[in-house]
Design a protein around this motif. Sequence first.
Motif, mmCIF file in Angstrom:
data_model
loop_
_atom_site.group_PDB
_atom_site.id
_atom_site.type_symbol
_atom_site.label_atom_id
_atom_site.label_comp_id
_atom_site.label_asym_id
_atom_site.label_seq_id
_atom_site.Cartn_x
_atom_site.Cartn_y
_atom_site.Cartn_z
ATOM 1 N N GLY A 46 0.786 -1.221 0.000
ATOM 2 C CA GLY A 46 0.000 0.000 0.000
ATOM 3 C C GLY A 46 0.818 1.272 0.000
ATOM 4 N N ALA A 47 2.167 1.144 0.073
ATOM 5 C CA ALA A 47 3.014 2.335 0.126
ATOM 6 C C ALA A 47 2.887 3.184 -1.133
ATOM 7 N N GLU A 49 0.103 3.392 -2.971
ATOM 8 C CA GLU A 49 -1.317 3.619 -3.246
ATOM 9 C C GLU A 49 -1.585 5.107 -3.483
ATOM 10 N N ALA A 78 -1.188 9.707 5.032
ATOM 11 C CA ALA A 78 -0.653 9.385 3.714
ATOM 12 C C ALA A 78 -0.588 10.648 2.865
ATOM 13 N N LEU A 84 0.693 5.403 2.800
ATOM 14 C CA LEU A 84 0.284 4.822 4.076
ATOM 15 C C LEU A 84 0.256 5.877 5.172
ATOM 16 N N HIS A 85 -0.646 5.670 6.138
ATOM 17 C CA HIS A 85 -0.652 6.472 7.356
ATOM 18 C C HIS A 85 0.326 5.852 8.348
ATOM 19 N N GLN A 86 1.055 6.691 9.083
ATOM 20 C CA GLN A 86 2.006 6.190 10.075
ATOM 21 C C GLN A 86 1.591 6.649 11.462
ATOM 22 N N TYR A 96 1.810 1.092 10.455
ATOM 23 C CA TYR A 96 1.371 1.624 9.176
ATOM 24 C C TYR A 96 -0.047 1.125 8.924
ATOM 25 N N ASN A 98 -3.250 1.331 5.912
ATOM 26 C CA ASN A 98 -3.568 1.773 4.562
ATOM 27 C C ASN A 98 -4.716 2.773 4.594
ATOM 28 N N GLN A 99 -5.080 3.294 3.457
ATOM 29 C CA GLN A 99 -6.066 4.366 3.421
ATOM 30 C C GLN A 99 -7.497 3.879 3.608
ATOM 31 N N VAL A 104 -1.424 -2.668 8.270
ATOM 32 C CA VAL A 104 -0.597 -3.439 7.335
ATOM 33 C C VAL A 104 0.786 -3.748 7.894
#
Length: 358
Positions: A46-47, A49, A78, A84-86, A96, A98-99, A104
């Motif tokens: 997903g990085a 995405e 993201a 990705l959200h961290q 991490y 995903n949106q 993930v």
Amino acid sequence: MARAVLMRTLALLHRWVGGIVGLLLAVIGLSGAILVWEDSWIGVPGADEPLRAQVADFARALDAANAAGPGLTRLTFAGEDFGLHQAAYADGSGAYLNQSGELVARWTSQWDRPELWLFDLHHHLFLAEVGKTATGILGLAGLLFVVSGAILWWRARRTFRLRPWPARLTRSAIVRQHRDIGIVAAPLLLILTATGSLMVFDGLSDAVLAPWRDDPAAQRSIDVTAERSRTIAADSWQAALSAAQQQFPHAAFRRVQFPKDGGAPLVLRMKQPADWTPNGRTYVRFDPVTWQVIGIDDPLEGDIARSIEEKFYPLHAAKVGGAAWKIAVSLAGVVLAMLGLLASYSFWFRGGLRQSAA
């Protein structure tokens, strides 16, 4: 006579200090070169995405991050370059997402993720605040190396020859290659060492930028209207984000920072189109209890000094300028690593120490 003594003293200082801190400068340079490309090598699904920039998607991410672990302290959203959200948690763990809000990757400490420990190495040398000060001093040392090296190079400018690597690993060959590749990289190294040090030492930055600084307290203050001060339901991230978006309709959501101390505000960072900093310098502050908007900090309303300061990190980390600047900064990091390693090697193992002591 005086000039000859000055040049000999300058060469002696350059050689001794380089021999002592060369390895540390090599670590800083190589880790920085790798970090420039971190968005490309983080191998998490997903990085890559594409960004979905709807308020509902960001609100869903905040709910998911809160549910994924206790004590959420920060969520970086993201963006265009990293999909990705961290999340970061109070116990040092992180994740991490995903949106779609799905977990993930999860880690219990920075040692589980290479991008995290590399960042800590580059910025703090694994020594927390002491290490941060040390990297700032190394930046100043690097700045002095660039200036003194350029002065020393001028004497031998007629023998210039670009050598990516020394012809032999003898002291004389290393010195020639060091001198010539150093002058080629000097403009980039000047920018990187200067911006790195200025980010660490606020007092130095204030002194350098003093001619362009207005009243330090001058910033956009919030006009608390009925719309801005309306109470937002504590379980509605979407309402909070919508309220912030009303203040800055063209800004992107970048990060939520949760208060560490009771009474401190909850902070939303946003990035306006004119911002260079990837996570933005626009702050919307909320009361963590009532969720009222209680403060706004708009960097575009600041003075010239503040605008210059905002450029330090993006230039240093190659967050602007596209692929060309990334390549330039990463090459400069590799050259710094080479200069530091070979300077230490020639000083300690190829007779540089004996010559300096003579």
